[in-house]
Design an enzyme around this catalytic site. Structure first.
Site, PDB file in Angstrom:
ATOM      1  N   ALA A  15       6.791  -0.401   8.512  1.00  0.00           N
ATOM      2  CA  ALA A  15       5.752   0.448   9.135  1.00  0.00           C
ATOM      3  C   ALA A  15       6.005   1.929   8.885  1.00  0.00           C
ATOM      4  CB  ALA A  15       5.629   0.192  10.626  1.00  0.00           C
ATOM      5  N   GLY A  16       4.943   2.604   8.466  1.00  0.00           N
ATOM      6  CA  GLY A  16       4.964   4.055   8.336  1.00  0.00           C
ATOM      7  C   GLY A  16       5.042   4.587   6.931  1.00  0.00           C
ATOM      8  N   ASN A  21       2.110  -2.839   4.236  1.00  0.00           N
ATOM      9  CA  ASN A  21       0.782  -3.401   4.024  1.00  0.00           C
ATOM     10  C   ASN A  21      -0.247  -2.291   3.811  1.00  0.00           C
ATOM     11  OD1 ASN A  21      -1.336  -5.800   5.821  1.00  0.00           O
ATOM     12  ND2 ASN A  21      -1.575  -4.886   3.846  1.00  0.00           N
ATOM     13  N   THR A  22      -0.466  -1.473   4.844  1.00  0.00           N
ATOM     14  CA  THR A  22      -1.531  -0.472   4.797  1.00  0.00           C
ATOM     15  C   THR A  22      -1.379   0.483   3.621  1.00  0.00           C
ATOM     16  OG1 THR A  22      -1.679  -0.579   7.209  1.00  0.00           O
ATOM     17  CG2 THR A  22      -2.746   1.277   6.140  1.00  0.00           C
ATOM     18  N   LYS A  35       8.501 -13.060  11.207  1.00  0.00           N
ATOM     19  CA  LYS A  35       8.564 -11.633  11.508  1.00  0.00           C
ATOM     20  C   LYS A  35       8.070 -11.484  12.942  1.00  0.00           C
ATOM     21  CE  LYS A  35       6.550  -7.163  10.690  1.00  0.00           C
ATOM     22  NZ  LYS A  35       5.340  -6.449  10.200  1.00  0.00           N
ATOM     23  N   GLY A  52       0.717   1.822  10.062  1.00  0.00           N
ATOM     24  CA  GLY A  52      -0.493   2.308   9.410  1.00  0.00           C
ATOM     25  C   GLY A  52      -0.652   3.809   9.376  1.00  0.00           C
TER      26      GLY A  52
END
Length: 256
Positions: free
Chosen positions: A185-186, A207-208, A98, A159
């Site tokens: 992301a987001g 992830n977050t 990635k 995040g």
């Protein structure tokens, strides 16, 4: 089976998850299980890859169950990202990468010029490159043209949990390129995941949203279900939006 193919690889789950920010390794392990993912990402520059030198995050990941997707997080130049990718291939015995080249420390937006430069080198070296980029259809096409195996546009800043801020750009990207589109992301909650999949995206990486939730294991399960539900809804085909009502039952043959 409705699998997602990325280069020479094929994965059963369309949800890919990260391994950072969890309250503990035990919770991470349980969340990975609940997510249903079979591809998990690790930040090469933040993880001890040499397990002979003490405990490593990798000690807690069942490599018989999960495939690893090393990432070049925290790289700010093309050269840094290229070196990090080579290190990951050597240490983890995988050509999956990635690719991240960050352009701004505050927003963590990608440096697309440097990203393209690094991607060209890594593709030529035989890597299966999955680049993290902004939601720019032109850049998505350029990344596909140089041989990237997928394109990973952000939905919102890393995040942030803001969800898909520009679904129209994502839709244009889906029409522009043929390689898999993985929203990266987001995403903040399950409805964001479902929306991305309903748009026709091939997968999600997060992830977050899971690791920083009040209950990461429950959120991982929610994201698993939302990803599957969104994919099913996309394949089923939603009804068109209409301004006025349409009767659910036919009007003919009513009892007078």
């Amino acid at each position: 089976m409705d699998t997602v193919k990325i280069g020479k690889y094929e994965f059963k789950s369309r949800l890919m998850v990260g391994t950072g920010k969890y309250p503990s390794n035990e919770i991470m392990v349980r969340a990975l299980e609940a997510s249903g993912a079979d591809l998990v990402t690790v930040a090469v520059r933040r993880v001890n890859l040499d397990r002979s030198k003490g405990e490593s995050l990798l000690d807690h990941i069942d490599l018989k169950k999960y495939s690893l997707l090393p990432n070049t997080a925290a790289c700010y130049t093309a050269d840094e990202a290229i070196r990090t990718a080579r290190l990951a291939r050597e240490a983890l015995d995988t050509d999956l990468i990635k690719l991240e080249v960050i352009g701004d420390e505050k927003t963590l937006f990608p440096d697309n010029e440097a990203l393209l430069e690094a991607a060209k080198v890594l593709v030529k070296e035989g890597f299966t490159v999955m680049p993290y980029t902004n939601d720019d259809p032109i850049m998505a096409r350029k990344l596909e043209d140089i041989g990237c195996a997928a394109v990973m546009p952000l939905a919102a800043p890393i995040g942030s949990g803001l969800g898909i801020r520009n679904p129209y750009n994502i839709r244009i990207i889906l029409e522009t390129v043929k390689v898999p589109i993985i929203v990266d992301a987001g995403v903040g909650t399950a409805s964001d995941a479902a929306l991305a999949m309903e748009l026709g995206c091939d997968g999600l990486l997060m992830n977050t949203a899971i690791a920083s939730a009040k209950d990461p294991v429950a959120m991982a399960r929610a994201m698993n279900l939302a990803t599957e539900a969104g994919r099913l809804a996309y394949k089923a085909g939603r009804i068109p939006r209409k301004l006025y009502a349409t009767a659910s039952s036919p009007l003919s043959g009513l009892v007078e």
